[in-house]
Scaffold this motif. Structure first.
Motif, PDB file in Angstrom:
ATOM      1  N   SER A  70       0.826  -1.204   0.000  1.00 39.38           N
ATOM      2  CA  SER A  70       0.000   0.000   0.000  1.00 39.38           C
ATOM      3  C   SER A  70       0.862   1.256   0.000  1.00 39.38           C
ATOM      4  CB  SER A  70      -1.007   0.003   1.147  1.00 39.38           C
ATOM      5  OG  SER A  70      -0.404  -0.370   2.338  1.00 39.38           O
ATOM      6  N   PHE A  71       2.058   1.173   0.587  1.00 35.09           N
ATOM      7  CA  PHE A  71       2.964   2.329   0.517  1.00 35.09           C
ATOM      8  C   PHE A  71       3.357   2.611  -0.928  1.00 35.09           C
ATOM      9  CE2 PHE A  71       7.309   4.002   0.378  1.00 35.09           C
ATOM     10  CZ  PHE A  71       7.144   5.177   1.091  1.00 35.09           C
ATOM     11  N   VAL A  72       3.809   1.583  -1.631  1.00 37.60           N
ATOM     12  CA  VAL A  72       4.224   1.766  -3.025  1.00 37.60           C
ATOM     13  C   VAL A  72       3.052   2.261  -3.868  1.00 37.60           C
ATOM     14  CG1 VAL A  72       5.158   0.631  -5.058  1.00 37.60           C
ATOM     15  CG2 VAL A  72       5.956  -0.029  -2.813  1.00 37.60           C
ATOM     16  N   LEU A  73       1.890   1.696  -3.595  1.00 32.16           N
ATOM     17  CA  LEU A  73       0.713   2.102  -4.344  1.00 32.16           C
ATOM     18  C   LEU A  73       0.390   3.578  -4.093  1.00 32.16           C
ATOM     19  CD1 LEU A  73      -0.879   0.375  -6.208  1.00 32.16           C
ATOM     20  CD2 LEU A  73      -2.571   0.036  -4.412  1.00 32.16           C
ATOM     21  N   GLY A  74       0.522   4.010  -2.852  1.00 32.70           N
ATOM     22  CA  GLY A  74       0.272   5.412  -2.534  1.00 32.70           C
ATOM     23  C   GLY A  74       1.217   6.319  -3.295  1.00 32.70           C
ATOM     24  N   VAL A  75       2.498   5.937  -3.317  1.00 35.96           N
ATOM     25  CA  VAL A  75       3.502   6.736  -4.025  1.00 35.96           C
ATOM     26  C   VAL A  75       3.163   6.809  -5.511  1.00 35.96           C
ATOM     27  CG1 VAL A  75       5.913   6.796  -4.727  1.00 35.96           C
ATOM     28  CG2 VAL A  75       5.325   6.231  -2.374  1.00 35.96           C
ATOM     29  N   LEU A  76       2.912   5.644  -6.114  1.00 39.35           N
ATOM     30  CA  LEU A  76       2.691   5.619  -7.561  1.00 39.35           C
ATOM     31  C   LEU A  76       1.378   6.298  -7.946  1.00 39.35           C
ATOM     32  CD1 LEU A  76       3.960   2.045  -8.378  1.00 39.35           C
ATOM     33  CD2 LEU A  76       5.089   4.212  -8.817  1.00 39.35           C
ATOM     34  N   ALA A  77       0.349   6.139  -7.114  1.00 43.35           N
ATOM     35  CA  ALA A  77      -0.929   6.782  -7.417  1.00 43.35           C
ATOM     36  C   ALA A  77      -0.774   8.292  -7.423  1.00 43.35           C
ATOM     37  CB  ALA A  77      -1.987   6.358  -6.405  1.00 43.35           C
ATOM     38  N   THR A  78       0.028   8.811  -6.499  1.00 46.80           N
ATOM     39  CA  THR A  78       0.240  10.254  -6.461  1.00 46.80           C
ATOM     40  C   THR A  78       0.925  10.732  -7.732  1.00 46.80           C
ATOM     41  OG1 THR A  78       0.534   9.992  -4.115  1.00 46.80           O
ATOM     42  CG2 THR A  78       1.140  12.108  -5.045  1.00 46.80           C
ATOM     43  N   LEU A  79       1.916   9.951  -8.176  1.00 52.38           N
ATOM     44  CA  LEU A  79       2.616  10.357  -9.392  1.00 52.38           C
ATOM     45  C   LEU A  79       1.665  10.352 -10.582  1.00 52.38           C
ATOM     46  CD1 LEU A  79       5.989   8.470  -9.003  1.00 52.38           C
ATOM     47  CD2 LEU A  79       5.427  10.808  -8.381  1.00 52.38           C
ATOM     48  N   ALA A  80       0.645   9.488 -10.547  1.00 48.39           N
ATOM     49  CA  ALA A  80      -0.290   9.404 -11.658  1.00 48.39           C
ATOM     50  C   ALA A  80      -1.390  10.448 -11.574  1.00 48.39           C
ATOM     51  CB  ALA A  80      -0.919   8.011 -11.703  1.00 48.39           C
ATOM     52  N   GLU A  81      -1.449  11.169 -10.484  1.00 48.21           N
ATOM     53  CA  GLU A  81      -2.509  12.169 -10.284  1.00 48.21           C
ATOM     54  C   GLU A  81      -2.397  13.281 -11.349  1.00 48.21           C
ATOM     55  OE1 GLU A  81      -5.675  12.727  -8.817  1.00 48.21           O
ATOM     56  OE2 GLU A  81      -4.625  11.514  -7.348  1.00 48.21           O
ATOM     57  N   PRO A  82      -3.471  13.558 -12.092  1.00 48.86           N
ATOM     58  CA  PRO A  82      -3.367  14.532 -13.175  1.00 48.86           C
ATOM     59  C   PRO A  82      -2.896  15.915 -12.718  1.00 48.86           C
ATOM     60  CG  PRO A  82      -5.590  13.607 -13.062  1.00 48.86           C
ATOM     61  CD  PRO A  82      -4.786  12.928 -12.034  1.00 48.86           C
ATOM     62  N   ALA A  83      -3.327  16.333 -11.534  1.00 49.49           N
ATOM     63  CA  ALA A  83      -3.012  17.689 -11.113  1.00 49.49           C
ATOM     64  C   ALA A  83      -1.536  17.876 -10.777  1.00 49.49           C
ATOM     65  CB  ALA A  83      -3.872  18.062  -9.905  1.00 49.49           C
ATOM     66  N   ILE A  84      -0.809  16.770 -10.534  1.00 50.80           N
ATOM     67  CA  ILE A  84       0.611  16.877 -10.205  1.00 50.80           C
ATOM     68  C   ILE A  84       1.363  17.539 -11.367  1.00 50.80           C
ATOM     69  CG2 ILE A  84       2.681  15.429 -10.088  1.00 50.80           C
ATOM     70  CD1 ILE A  84       1.663  15.683  -7.409  1.00 50.80           C
ATOM     71  N   GLY A  85       0.932  17.244 -12.592  1.00 51.19           N
ATOM     72  CA  GLY A  85       1.562  17.860 -13.761  1.00 51.19           C
ATOM     73  C   GLY A  85       1.490  19.371 -13.711  1.00 51.19           C
ATOM     74  N   ALA A  86       0.411  19.881 -13.108  1.00 51.73           N
ATOM     75  CA  ALA A  86       0.218  21.331 -13.034  1.00 51.73           C
ATOM     76  C   ALA A  86       1.311  21.981 -12.202  1.00 51.73           C
ATOM     77  CB  ALA A  86      -1.149  21.636 -12.444  1.00 51.73           C
ATOM     78  N   LEU A  87       1.829  21.210 -11.253  1.00 54.79           N
ATOM     79  CA  LEU A  87       2.845  21.741 -10.358  1.00 54.79           C
ATOM     80  C   LEU A  87       4.118  22.094 -11.122  1.00 54.79           C
ATOM     81  CD1 LEU A  87       2.685  22.104  -7.359  1.00 54.79           C
ATOM     82  CD2 LEU A  87       3.826  19.940  -7.064  1.00 54.79           C
ATOM     83  N   GLN A  88       4.502  21.163 -12.016  1.00 62.20           N
ATOM     84  CA  GLN A  88       5.712  21.414 -12.789  1.00 62.20           C
ATOM     85  C   GLN A  88       5.523  22.597 -13.737  1.00 62.20           C
ATOM     86  OE1 GLN A  88       5.435  17.494 -13.088  1.00 62.20           O
ATOM     87  NE2 GLN A  88       7.538  16.935 -12.599  1.00 62.20           N
ATOM     88  N   ALA A  89       4.322  22.683 -14.331  1.00 63.72           N
ATOM     89  CA  ALA A  89       4.027  23.805 -15.220  1.00 63.72           C
ATOM     90  C   ALA A  89       4.105  25.117 -14.449  1.00 63.72           C
ATOM     91  CB  ALA A  89       2.643  23.632 -15.843  1.00 63.72           C
ATOM     92  N   ALA A  90       3.678  25.070 -13.187  1.00 63.06           N
ATOM     93  CA  ALA A  90       3.648  26.285 -12.381  1.00 63.06           C
ATOM     94  C   ALA A  90       5.052  26.789 -12.073  1.00 63.06           C
ATOM     95  CB  ALA A  90       2.886  26.026 -11.086  1.00 63.06           C
TER      96      ALA A  90
END
Lengths: 567, 120
Positions: A134-154
């Motif tokens: 569940s730890f690994v899944l939590g990490v990977l799910a966050t990376l797959a979150e669409p809004a995370i991409g917005a952070l890099q753009a910002a």
């Protein structure tokens, strides 16, 4: 008397020409023969139209209100035409399609896999393996979150000279930043699963997490170098809890609480979202401290700009980003299914289609984000101050100072309110809450309370950027109130209030608000434009807890009144 | 004191299983075709066509709606045909429909009509 004809026999002869085949023969023929159907055009239409129609409508209703509000505000009240309206429109359309595929892919592909893990894993493996997965899944799910991409753009919108550490985090250390957020979520998932297993009260966990987080905030606020990171850190909490993380974590959590033998704990669904939004805050602040300790960003190392290759093209970059976000998650889920659970997949076609749809949807969403939502949000933000102050672009202010200011705040309030009301996750939550509280907390009241909290939070966040208020000065009292209310509230309202903060910040609202805040910050010359999301997250916590207290008080007063009447 | 009830014969049950959301149209069509009433409820299920459609099978939801229509046997074929086309059963994966003869049926029957019919 004459000949009698049964009316039914007559009808069946004149109306229908039924040809008769034995079902026995049909099954026999089909099991031996080929199984492809020759479909007519109308069949394709009948199969595809309802499927795409319903899903597109859902996403349009989700996306349109906020986008329309921003665009109309800019055109009619700020009297500035939209730059590149055609591109933005196309981008928004891509977002709608992308979200449609992505969410469908989650439902058909990712959800069945993680449900399998949730139900199958606890009975087959030791608790430590379950927690590890569940730890690994939590990490990977966050990376797959669409809004995370917005952070890099910002990150590209931050001026290095004014907030060197923040600039460094978002650009040079962007991978570490996203990693810190993901690890934060992973840790939160582990803790939440422990909560299911040992039945720890959420109140205890919230207090144990929030107090150190606030203490760190206070410490960082004292340091001029570190202070700009705060807005980012608290915004990250809102970004993480999106349409990938939440259902995935819930699927595992529900499986675990079933395995722990407490099937009908009504609160088991809640809590995980809360922790998943507080832990990343701490993780990002810690990263800020570490990076500052290394002293790297202050030395302003200008990186050699290499010639832009084909992979630097924004479209290609968006596609690569999407693939990098989703593929690890998919591979991990398939790996666990294959080698840890060792169970074959039921209904393979469906799951594989779902995984493919999730990938395609993410690519489209990222493209739409780069060309549609981000430009729209930052444009509106940039032009907003011209409503009441003189900016470089416009000769004089459009409206008298106070009217303009009120207009801007009302606008921020309305966008927050509208976006929250349209959030589908919230209405689903409202139904659950109405049932759990036996109607004492009606669904509509919950939705309005949360929307009001988000709206007020957004207005406060915009004020923060406009008047260069330190984010800590707003966050500490706001979370202080939330903490005090938490201590004095019933456990169910605590669960509800803290989770509603995570539910409200969906994949459309987050990038839009982020870009809007950064554009606004740039226009008024603020060092950074983060913090609007953070304020929009704490708003509903306070409003829901307050309304919960009020309901309790009303119920108590009613009971006392009835008792006096009886006596 | 003997109580007697009236039972009806010559009744047929049409059961139509369609995807969720398509049930309303089926109910409307049944009433339009002269049925006296219809009952619908939700269920889950899959069929062989759905699986054999391959990727297109994705478009078909597991969530189904079942419509019960009880009609007099004289009207049965007519309503059956109407429902077949309303439910678009000529497209794979859209659903299934069947007709069963009912042995007995009981419901409210207006006394004066009952008296008239029993006399004849």
């Amino acid at each position: 008397m004459g000949f009698r004809l049964r009316y039914g026999n007559l009808l069946s002869h004149i109306r229908l020409r039924q040809r008769v085949i034995s079902f026995n023969d049909l099954v026999r023929a089909e099991t031996s023969g080929r199984r492809r159907y020759r479909l007519r055009k109308i069949d394709y239409y009948r199969l595809l139209a309802p499927y795409f129609g319903a899903r597109t409508r859902e996403q349009v209703l989700n996306v349109l209100p906020v986008v329309a509000a921003l665009a109309l505000f800019q055109v009619f009240l700020l009297r500035t035409p939209l730059d590149g309206a055609a591109t933005i429109g196309l981008g928004i359309a891509t977002i709608v399609l992308g979200l449609m595929f992505f969410l469908d892919g989650i439902k058909l592909g990712l959800m069945p896999l993680s449900e399998n893990i949730g139900f199958g894993l606890p009975s087959r493996s030791a608790t430590s393996v379950v927690l590890g997965v569940s730890f690994v899944l939590g990490v990977l799910a966050t990376l797959a979150e669409p809004a995370i991409g917005a952070l890099q753009a910002a990150g590209k919108l931050i001026v290095r000279a004014e907030a060197p550490l923040l600039h460094g985090l978002l650009n040079d250390y962007s991978i570490a930043l996203v990693g810190a957020v993901a690890v934060g979520v992973g840790a939160a998932v582990v803790l939440a699963n422990l909560r299911y297993l040992y039945n720890i009260r959420l109140k205890t966990l919230v207090i144990l997490t929030l107090v150190p987080a606030l203490a760190m905030t206070g410490y960082l606020a004292g340091d001029p170098l570190l202070a700009p990171v705060l807005g980012l850190a608290w915004d990250c909490g809102a970004i993480t809890t999106g349409p990938v993380t939440v259902p995935l974590m819930l699927a595992i959590g529900i499986g675990l609480s079933c395995a722990a033998g407490r099937e009908d704990n009504p609160l088991s669904g809640f809590g995980i979202v809360t922790l998943a939004s507080l832990f990343p805050v701490i993780a990002v602040m810690t990263l800020g401290l570490i990076v500052a300790g290394n002293g790297a960003p202050v030395a302003a190392t200008v990186k050699e700009l290499s010639a832009p290759g084909w992979y630097d093209d924004p479209a290609v970059a968006a596609a690569i980003g999407a693939v990098r976000a989703v593929v690890p998650l998919i591979l991990f889920l398939l790996f666990v299914q294959r080698f840890v659970l060792r169970a074959p997949l039921s209904d393979r076609t469906r799951v594989y289609y779902g995984l493919a749809a999730a990938l395609v949807g993410m690519v489209m969403f990222n493209l739409g984000l780069a060309f549609g939502l981000s430009p729209l949000g930052s444009q509106a933000g940039e032009h907003l101050p011209s409503a009441f102050v003189v900016t470089s672009g416009v000769g004089e202010a459009l409206y008298p100072y106070w009217i303009g200011l009120v207009l801007v705040l009302v606008f921020a309030f309305l966008v927050g309110f509208g976006a929250t009301m349209a959030e589908p996750a919230l209405s689903a939550m409202g139904v659950t809450v109405e049932t759990l509280t036996d109607g004492a907390f009606p669904r509509r009241l919950l939705i309005r309370t949360v929307a009001f909290g988000v709206a007020a939070g957004m207005a406060v966040g915009v004020t923060k950027i406009l008047f260069h208020v330190s984010i800590a000065a707003l966050l500490l009292p706001a979370y202080g109130i939330a903490l005090a209310l938490t201590v004095f509230s019933k456990e169910e309202y605590v669960n509800l209030a803290w989770d509603s903060a995570g539910v409200t910040t969906g994949p459309v609202t987050v990038p839009l608000v982020l870009a809007f805040g950064l554009g606004l910050g740039e226009a008024v010359g603020a060092a950074e434009g983060f913090g609007v999301l953070a304020m929009a997250s704490v708003g509903p916590i306070i409003s829901v807890l307050a309304v919960g207290k009020w309901i309790d008080w009303m119920v108590e007063r009613k009971i006392t009144a009835e008792e006096t009447e009886m006596a | 004191m003997s109580k007697d009830i009236i039972v009806l014969t010559d009744a047929v049950l049409l059961t139509c299983i369609v995807q969720r959301g398509a049930g309303e149209a089926v109910v409307d069509a049944a009433l339009q075709a002269g049925a006296q009433g219809a009952t619908s409820f939700f269920a889950r299920g899959t069929g062989v066509r759905q699986r054999h459609l391959g990727v297109l099978g994705i478009t078909i939801s597991d969530e189904k709606e079942i419509v019960y229509v009880v009609v007099p046997s004289d009207q049965a074929d007519y309503v059956f045909e109407k429902l077949y086309f309303t439910a678009k059963l000529d497209t794979p994966g859209m659903g299934i429909m069947y007709m069963t003869e009912l042995e007995k049926l009981a419901t409210y029957i207006p006394p004066e009509i009952a008296a008239k019919l029993e006399g004849s």
